[in-house]
Design a protein around this motif. Structure first.
Motif, PDB file in Angstrom:
ATOM      1  N   THR A  67     -14.145 -24.142 -25.567  1.00  0.00           N
ATOM      2  CA  THR A  67     -13.470 -24.131 -24.272  1.00  0.00           C
ATOM      3  C   THR A  67     -14.242 -23.339 -23.222  1.00  0.00           C
ATOM      4  OG1 THR A  67     -11.364 -24.116 -25.483  1.00  0.00           O
ATOM      5  CG2 THR A  67     -11.271 -23.697 -23.123  1.00  0.00           C
ATOM      6  N   HIS A  68     -14.451 -23.970 -22.079  1.00  0.00           N
ATOM      7  CA  HIS A  68     -14.974 -23.281 -20.889  1.00  0.00           C
ATOM      8  C   HIS A  68     -13.783 -22.678 -20.151  1.00  0.00           C
ATOM      9  CE1 HIS A  68     -19.181 -24.327 -20.587  1.00  0.00           C
ATOM     10  NE2 HIS A  68     -18.928 -25.613 -20.754  1.00  0.00           N
ATOM     11  N   VAL A 147      15.458  -7.907  -7.055  1.00  0.00           N
ATOM     12  CA  VAL A 147      14.404  -7.499  -6.134  1.00  0.00           C
ATOM     13  C   VAL A 147      13.126  -7.249  -6.941  1.00  0.00           C
ATOM     14  CG1 VAL A 147      16.012  -6.468  -4.494  1.00  0.00           C
ATOM     15  CG2 VAL A 147      15.016  -5.047  -6.312  1.00  0.00           C
ATOM     16  N   HIS A 148      11.998  -7.300  -6.267  1.00  0.00           N
ATOM     17  CA  HIS A 148      10.762  -6.959  -6.959  1.00  0.00           C
ATOM     18  C   HIS A 148       9.830  -6.202  -6.029  1.00  0.00           C
ATOM     19  CE1 HIS A 148       9.548 -10.930  -5.167  1.00  0.00           C
ATOM     20  NE2 HIS A 148       8.420 -10.267  -4.963  1.00  0.00           N
ATOM     21  N   ARG A 149       9.045  -5.323  -6.622  1.00  0.00           N
ATOM     22  CA  ARG A 149       8.056  -4.539  -5.903  1.00  0.00           C
ATOM     23  C   ARG A 149       6.769  -4.513  -6.724  1.00  0.00           C
ATOM     24  NH1 ARG A 149      11.552  -5.073  -2.786  1.00  0.00           N
ATOM     25  NH2 ARG A 149      12.603  -3.531  -1.450  1.00  0.00           N
ATOM     26  N   VAL A 150       5.640  -4.369  -6.035  1.00  0.00           N
ATOM     27  CA  VAL A 150       4.362  -4.241  -6.744  1.00  0.00           C
ATOM     28  C   VAL A 150       4.409  -3.003  -7.625  1.00  0.00           C
ATOM     29  CG1 VAL A 150       1.880  -3.831  -6.459  1.00  0.00           C
ATOM     30  CG2 VAL A 150       3.073  -5.418  -4.937  1.00  0.00           C
ATOM     31  N   LEU A 151       3.950  -3.156  -8.865  1.00  0.00           N
ATOM     32  CA  LEU A 151       3.956  -2.054  -9.828  1.00  0.00           C
ATOM     33  C   LEU A 151       2.527  -1.526  -9.959  1.00  0.00           C
ATOM     34  CD1 LEU A 151       5.692  -0.438 -11.816  1.00  0.00           C
ATOM     35  CD2 LEU A 151       5.142  -2.141 -13.572  1.00  0.00           C
ATOM     36  N   SER A 152       2.231  -0.443  -9.258  1.00  0.00           N
ATOM     37  CA  SER A 152       0.877   0.109  -9.289  1.00  0.00           C
ATOM     38  C   SER A 152       0.629   0.831 -10.610  1.00  0.00           C
ATOM     39  CB  SER A 152       0.668   1.072  -8.122  1.00  0.00           C
ATOM     40  OG  SER A 152       1.583   2.158  -8.192  1.00  0.00           O
ATOM     41  N   GLY A 153      -0.586   0.636 -11.120  1.00  0.00           N
ATOM     42  CA  GLY A 153      -0.934   1.264 -12.391  1.00  0.00           C
ATOM     43  C   GLY A 153      -0.670   0.383 -13.593  1.00  0.00           C
ATOM     44  N   ALA A 154      -0.096  -0.784 -13.377  1.00  0.00           N
ATOM     45  CA  ALA A 154       0.195  -1.698 -14.484  1.00  0.00           C
ATOM     46  C   ALA A 154      -0.974  -2.675 -14.654  1.00  0.00           C
ATOM     47  CB  ALA A 154       1.487  -2.464 -14.213  1.00  0.00           C
ATOM     48  N   PRO A 155      -1.174  -3.183 -15.863  1.00  0.00           N
ATOM     49  CA  PRO A 155      -2.264  -4.148 -16.095  1.00  0.00           C
ATOM     50  C   PRO A 155      -2.067  -5.409 -15.249  1.00  0.00           C
ATOM     51  CG  PRO A 155      -1.387  -3.316 -18.171  1.00  0.00           C
ATOM     52  CD  PRO A 155      -0.443  -2.875 -17.104  1.00  0.00           C
ATOM     53  N   VAL A 156      -3.174  -5.976 -14.792  1.00  0.00           N
ATOM     54  CA  VAL A 156      -3.110  -7.203 -13.997  1.00  0.00           C
ATOM     55  C   VAL A 156      -3.354  -8.408 -14.902  1.00  0.00           C
ATOM     56  CG1 VAL A 156      -3.923  -5.998 -11.951  1.00  0.00           C
ATOM     57  CG2 VAL A 156      -5.554  -7.216 -13.406  1.00  0.00           C
ATOM     58  N   THR A 157      -2.972  -9.552 -14.426  1.00  0.00           N
ATOM     59  CA  THR A 157      -3.272 -10.807 -15.114  1.00  0.00           C
ATOM     60  C   THR A 157      -4.234 -11.614 -14.253  1.00  0.00           C
ATOM     61  OG1 THR A 157      -1.270 -11.760 -14.123  1.00  0.00           O
ATOM     62  CG2 THR A 157      -1.108 -10.956 -16.396  1.00  0.00           C
ATOM     63  N   ARG A 158      -4.870 -12.601 -14.877  1.00  0.00           N
ATOM     64  CA  ARG A 158      -5.842 -13.423 -14.156  1.00  0.00           C
ATOM     65  C   ARG A 158      -5.482 -14.889 -14.337  1.00  0.00           C
ATOM     66  NH1 ARG A 158     -11.973 -11.432 -14.482  1.00  0.00           N
ATOM     67  NH2 ARG A 158     -11.741 -11.554 -12.246  1.00  0.00           N
ATOM     68  N   ILE A 159      -5.829 -15.663 -13.334  1.00  0.00           N
ATOM     69  CA  ILE A 159      -5.712 -17.116 -13.411  1.00  0.00           C
ATOM     70  C   ILE A 159      -7.114 -17.681 -13.564  1.00  0.00           C
ATOM     71  CG2 ILE A 159      -5.129 -19.218 -12.143  1.00  0.00           C
ATOM     72  CD1 ILE A 159      -2.701 -17.755 -13.208  1.00  0.00           C
ATOM     73  N   GLY A 160      -7.265 -18.614 -14.487  1.00  0.00           N
ATOM     74  CA  GLY A 160      -8.559 -19.244 -14.699  1.00  0.00           C
ATOM     75  C   GLY A 160      -8.390 -20.743 -14.859  1.00  0.00           C
ATOM     76  N   LEU A 161      -9.493 -21.450 -14.786  1.00  0.00           N
ATOM     77  CA  LEU A 161      -9.509 -22.899 -14.967  1.00  0.00           C
ATOM     78  C   LEU A 161     -10.274 -23.194 -16.250  1.00  0.00           C
ATOM     79  CD1 LEU A 161      -8.835 -25.702 -13.803  1.00  0.00           C
ATOM     80  CD2 LEU A 161     -11.000 -25.603 -12.550  1.00  0.00           C
ATOM     81  N   ALA A 162      -9.637 -23.945 -17.157  1.00  0.00           N
ATOM     82  CA  ALA A 162     -10.229 -24.200 -18.470  1.00  0.00           C
ATOM     83  C   ALA A 162     -10.387 -25.693 -18.729  1.00  0.00           C
ATOM     84  CB  ALA A 162      -9.341 -23.584 -19.556  1.00  0.00           C
TER      85      ALA A 162
END
Length: 258
Positions: A67-68, A147-162
């Motif tokens: 997988t690419h 409600v939601h707020r940005v959670l600083s210090g938390a791990p981020v996720t990424r979007i990719g194309l496969a």
């Protein structure tokens, strides 16, 4: 012309890329569909999709021998809380340390068959706990009681194309390469796009054919011109030479006879 089948996970909005594709390649339709029933990479193995937009933790790309995967962008993590929770008092960001002692729901407890992230957000609205989601997913399943707020210090996720790697020495599907170029922002006339390379090859072949045709015509004209020049020095030319170069009556000879 054959098209592409492209799946995308919740929170991804591929509309801008699909519009560009439609503008450039109207004869190659794209069947794009939302997939929220599990791991989208399985669609590649099953042949149900040619390409998939996937989500993965930062630093944990699912790329492999078969997988690419190209990373496209990072997603901000947010904390979802019931309305009137202290989280609502923050203007922009909530430090992770400020909610470290709160009860959090585990998204893994809400598989697709149990309603997935949409159900988890609904449970947050009941006050059962907080939930961390990518911002795009939180916006997709927004509710008036959450409600939601940005959670600083938390791990981020990424979007990719496969997409699947070609087997053996097989070439890449040119349509896949074209779509990758669009997603990466290449211009329609980029020399890295297969369609542009094909057009350049066709133009080069036409130019070569034109030069060859011109050279052939020039050679034909030269041969024809050479034939005419040779004809003047042939029998007819010799006959003319005989008439003008033979004995001529001279005035001196006449005077001698007198």
């Amino acid at each position: 012309m054959a098209g592409l089948k492209i799946a995308y996970v919740p929170g991804v909005t591929p509309g801008k890329w699909l519009d560009r594709w439609q503008d450039r390649y109207p004869d190659a339709p794209v069947d794009a569909f939302l997939y929220d029933a599990g791991d989208p990479l399985a669609l590649l193995a099953q042949g149900r999709a040619d390409m998939v937009f996937v989500r993965f933790p930062d630093g944990a790309s699912p790329a492999g021998p078969a997988t690419h995967v190209i990373p496209l962008y990072d997603e901000l993590p947010v904390v979802c809380a019931p309305r009137d929770h202290d989280v609502e008092l923050y203007d922009d960001e909530v430090p992770l340390a400020d909610v470290a002692d709160a009860r959090f729901l585990d998204l893994a407890d809400y598989p697709p068959e149990a309603g997935g992230a949409a159900m988890a957000v609904e449970v947050v609205g009941t006050g059962a706990g907080l939930l961390v989601l990518p911002m795009s997913v939180a916006k997709l399943y927004r509710r008036k009681d959450v409600v939601h707020r940005v959670l600083s210090g938390a791990p981020v996720t990424r979007i990719g194309l496969a997409w699947n790697r070609p087997a053996g020495d097989d070439p890449e599907n040119p349509l896949i390469v074209e779509f990758v170029g669009i997603v990466r922002g290449r211009a329609a006339n980029s020399s890295r796009q297969p369609s542009v390379q094909e057009r350049q090859q066709e133009e080069a072949a036409k130019a070569l054919k034109k030069r060859q045709s011109g050279a052939a015509k020039a050679a034909g004209a030269a041969a024809k011109s050479g034939g005419k020049s040779g004809g003047k020095s042939g029998p007819r030319g010799a006959a003319r030479s005989g008439r003008t170069g033979g004995p001529r009556k001279s005035g001196g000879a006449g005077r001698g006879r007198r």
